[in-house]
Design a protein around this motif. Structure first.
Motif, PDB file in Angstrom:
ATOM      1  N   GLN A   1       0.821  -1.213   0.000  1.00 57.60           N
ATOM      2  CA  GLN A   1       0.000   0.000   0.000  1.00 57.60           C
ATOM      3  C   GLN A   1       0.856   1.265   0.000  1.00 57.60           C
ATOM      4  O   GLN A   1       0.334   2.370   0.045  1.00 57.60           O
ATOM      5  CB  GLN A   1      -0.933   0.005   1.217  1.00 57.60           C
ATOM      6  N   GLY A   2       2.178   1.083  -0.006  1.00 51.01           N
ATOM      7  CA  GLY A   2       3.083   2.219   0.000  1.00 51.01           C
ATOM      8  C   GLY A   2       3.394   2.737   1.390  1.00 51.01           C
ATOM      9  O   GLY A   2       4.012   3.800   1.517  1.00 51.01           O
ATOM     10  N   GLU A   3       3.020   1.982   2.438  1.00 49.41           N
ATOM     11  CA  GLU A   3       3.238   2.424   3.815  1.00 49.41           C
ATOM     12  C   GLU A   3       4.582   1.914   4.339  1.00 49.41           C
ATOM     13  O   GLU A   3       5.037   0.836   3.954  1.00 49.41           O
ATOM     14  CB  GLU A   3       2.113   1.920   4.720  1.00 49.41           C
ATOM     15  N   PRO A   4       5.221   2.665   5.228  1.00 45.03           N
ATOM     16  CA  PRO A   4       6.520   2.244   5.775  1.00 45.03           C
ATOM     17  C   PRO A   4       6.429   0.905   6.501  1.00 45.03           C
ATOM     18  O   PRO A   4       5.384   0.563   7.072  1.00 45.03           O
ATOM     19  CB  PRO A   4       6.875   3.377   6.752  1.00 45.03           C
ATOM     20  N   LEU A   5       7.531   0.177   6.498  1.00 45.28           N
ATOM     21  CA  LEU A   5       7.577  -1.120   7.171  1.00 45.28           C
ATOM     22  C   LEU A   5       7.969  -0.956   8.639  1.00 45.28           C
ATOM     23  O   LEU A   5       8.835  -0.147   8.974  1.00 45.28           O
ATOM     24  CB  LEU A   5       8.586  -2.036   6.473  1.00 45.28           C
ATOM     25  N   HIS A   6       7.326  -1.756   9.484  1.00 45.11           N
ATOM     26  CA  HIS A   6       7.599  -1.735  10.919  1.00 45.11           C
ATOM     27  C   HIS A   6       7.254  -3.103  11.484  1.00 45.11           C
ATOM     28  O   HIS A   6       6.909  -4.042  10.737  1.00 45.11           O
ATOM     29  CB  HIS A   6       6.803  -0.637  11.614  1.00 45.11           C
ATOM     30  N   ALA A   7       7.315  -3.245  12.787  1.00 41.19           N
ATOM     31  CA  ALA A   7       7.148  -4.561  13.415  1.00 41.19           C
ATOM     32  C   ALA A   7       5.776  -5.166  13.173  1.00 41.19           C
ATOM     33  O   ALA A   7       5.621  -6.395  13.214  1.00 41.19           O
ATOM     34  CB  ALA A   7       7.411  -4.444  14.915  1.00 41.19           C
TER      35      ALA A   7
ATOM     36  N   ASP B   1       4.166   4.596 -10.010  1.00 44.44           N
ATOM     37  CA  ASP B   1       4.072   3.715 -11.176  1.00 44.44           C
ATOM     38  C   ASP B   1       3.896   2.257 -10.751  1.00 44.44           C
ATOM     39  O   ASP B   1       3.100   1.515 -11.333  1.00 44.44           O
ATOM     40  CB  ASP B   1       5.325   3.843 -12.049  1.00 44.44           C
ATOM     41  N   VAL B   2       4.662   1.849  -9.739  1.00 43.31           N
ATOM     42  CA  VAL B   2       4.590   0.466  -9.254  1.00 43.31           C
ATOM     43  C   VAL B   2       3.229   0.175  -8.655  1.00 43.31           C
ATOM     44  O   VAL B   2       2.590  -0.846  -8.955  1.00 43.31           O
ATOM     45  CB  VAL B   2       5.709   0.191  -8.240  1.00 43.31           C
ATOM     46  N   LEU B   3       2.757   1.047  -7.784  1.00 39.97           N
ATOM     47  CA  LEU B   3       1.457   0.837  -7.143  1.00 39.97           C
ATOM     48  C   LEU B   3       0.332   0.820  -8.167  1.00 39.97           C
ATOM     49  O   LEU B   3      -0.610   0.024  -8.074  1.00 39.97           O
ATOM     50  CB  LEU B   3       1.201   1.900  -6.086  1.00 39.97           C
ATOM     51  N   GLU B   4       0.425   1.694  -9.168  1.00 41.63           N
ATOM     52  CA  GLU B   4      -0.588   1.703 -10.228  1.00 41.63           C
ATOM     53  C   GLU B   4      -0.555   0.396 -11.018  1.00 41.63           C
ATOM     54  O   GLU B   4      -1.600  -0.190 -11.340  1.00 41.63           O
ATOM     55  CB  GLU B   4      -0.345   2.882 -11.180  1.00 41.63           C
ATOM     56  N   ALA B   5       0.644  -0.086 -11.326  1.00 46.74           N
ATOM     57  CA  ALA B   5       0.777  -1.349 -12.071  1.00 46.74           C
ATOM     58  C   ALA B   5       0.199  -2.512 -11.280  1.00 46.74           C
ATOM     59  O   ALA B   5      -0.286  -3.489 -11.861  1.00 46.74           O
ATOM     60  CB  ALA B   5       2.237  -1.603 -12.398  1.00 46.74           C
ATOM     61  N   MET B   6       0.233  -2.423  -9.945  1.00 43.00           N
ATOM     62  CA  MET B   6      -0.285  -3.484  -9.096  1.00 43.00           C
ATOM     63  C   MET B   6      -1.771  -3.325  -8.819  1.00 43.00           C
ATOM     64  O   MET B   6      -2.336  -3.997  -7.958  1.00 43.00           O
ATOM     65  CB  MET B   6       0.506  -3.517  -7.781  1.00 43.00           C
TER      66      MET B   6
ATOM     67  N   GLY C   1      -3.337  -0.643  -7.693  1.00 39.91           N
ATOM     68  CA  GLY C   1      -3.687   0.221  -6.565  1.00 39.91           C
ATOM     69  C   GLY C   1      -3.642  -0.482  -5.234  1.00 39.91           C
ATOM     70  O   GLY C   1      -4.087   0.061  -4.227  1.00 39.91           O
ATOM     71  N   ASN C   2      -3.114  -1.717  -5.199  1.00 40.14           N
ATOM     72  CA  ASN C   2      -3.063  -2.477  -3.938  1.00 40.14           C
ATOM     73  C   ASN C   2      -1.873  -2.030  -3.100  1.00 40.14           C
ATOM     74  O   ASN C   2      -0.883  -1.584  -3.626  1.00 40.14           O
ATOM     75  CB  ASN C   2      -2.944  -3.972  -4.245  1.00 40.14           C
TER      76      ASN C   2
END
Length: 259
Positions: free
Chosen positions: A228-234, A251-256, A258-259
């Protein structure tokens, strides 16, 4: 944040893991299946035990999260996250593209990450707010002007669910799929940090699989996030994207889709 002592310890942890892993590489060591059907060997277990002993001796207040021996709670708000052999399947196949992963989390967010490839004597170190190094020298990700020219990597299609696999293939169709890389586990992220790959896309990862990767990729100028484009954490859901060029995120998120 001064992490000099923690950096020095991370190097000693990787050295200790190397001593357990290298003699067993291509030795015909046996493996057994864990509850999730992934393989484990005595090299995995011995390497993690060696690292845990060092942490407990030097930072006893810190928590430890290890792939093989679980979680030891701490009282400092810090947690060491260990994956002694990320890529046990590659280790068993005699392929030196696995790695030892070492991370330090502060309040759930990675601030130190190390990938150590013990057979090739390769080591990447990332520290939050600092540049990433490969065997002591600075490395940087490469720019990618168009998604269509991007090289994409993943450990393997067998690790995706049907839905996840469909999303991955949507992304693959928009990249230079003739250069797609299968296999590699953490080594793909190391190669991305050093400017040899553009995107890594995976799902179903656990904290010990991705925690060390975040400071390494981001310290080299790249970006890591979930699908979803959110930072990674625990508490992230295990869907992981690594981009050498953060400008390609939309571009990546659109290709996927919007997931």
């Amino acid at each position: 944040m001064n992490l000099d002592a923690e950096i020095a310890l991370a190097h000693r942890l990787a050295d200790a893991a190397r001593k357990e892993i290298v003699p067993l590489f291509r030795s015909g060591v046996d493996s057994e299946a864990k509850g999730d059907a992934t393989p484990v060997t005595i090299a995995d277990r011995n390497a993690e035990e060696a690292m845990r002993k060092l942490i407990e001796a030097e930072f006893s207040a810190d928590g430890i999260h290890g792939e093989e021996f679980g979680v030891k709670d701490g009282v400092s708000g810090r947690q060491w996250v260990l994956d002694p052999i990320d890529g046990t399947t590659a280790f068993l196949a005699g392929r030196p593209i696995f790695g030892t992963l070492i991370a330090l989390l502060v309040e759930g967010f990675p601030v130190l990450g190390m990938i150590d490839q013990p057979i090739a004597s390769e080591r990447w170190l990332g520290i939050a707010g600092q540049g990433t190094t490969y065997n002591g020298k600075r490395v940087e990700t490469r720019r990618c002007r168009e998604l269509s020219s991007a090289s994409l990597a993943t450990t393997g299609p067998q690790y995706f669910s049907q839905t996840e696999g469909d999303i991955f293939m949507m992304l693959a169709a928009k990249t230079d799929h003739k250069r797609m890389v299968m296999g590699g586990d953490c080594y793909n992220y190391a190669c991305l940090a050093s400017g040899h790959l553009d995107i890594v896309c995976e799902a179903g990862l656990k904290l010990h699989d991705y925690a060390a990767l975040v400071p390494i990729v981001e310290g080299a100028g790249g970006m890591m996030c979930d699908w979803q484009g959110e930072p990674l954490h625990a508490d992230s859901d295990g869907s992981v994207l690594a981009l050498g060029d953060p400008a390609r995120l939309e571009d990546v998120l659109e290709a996927m889709g919007g997931n």
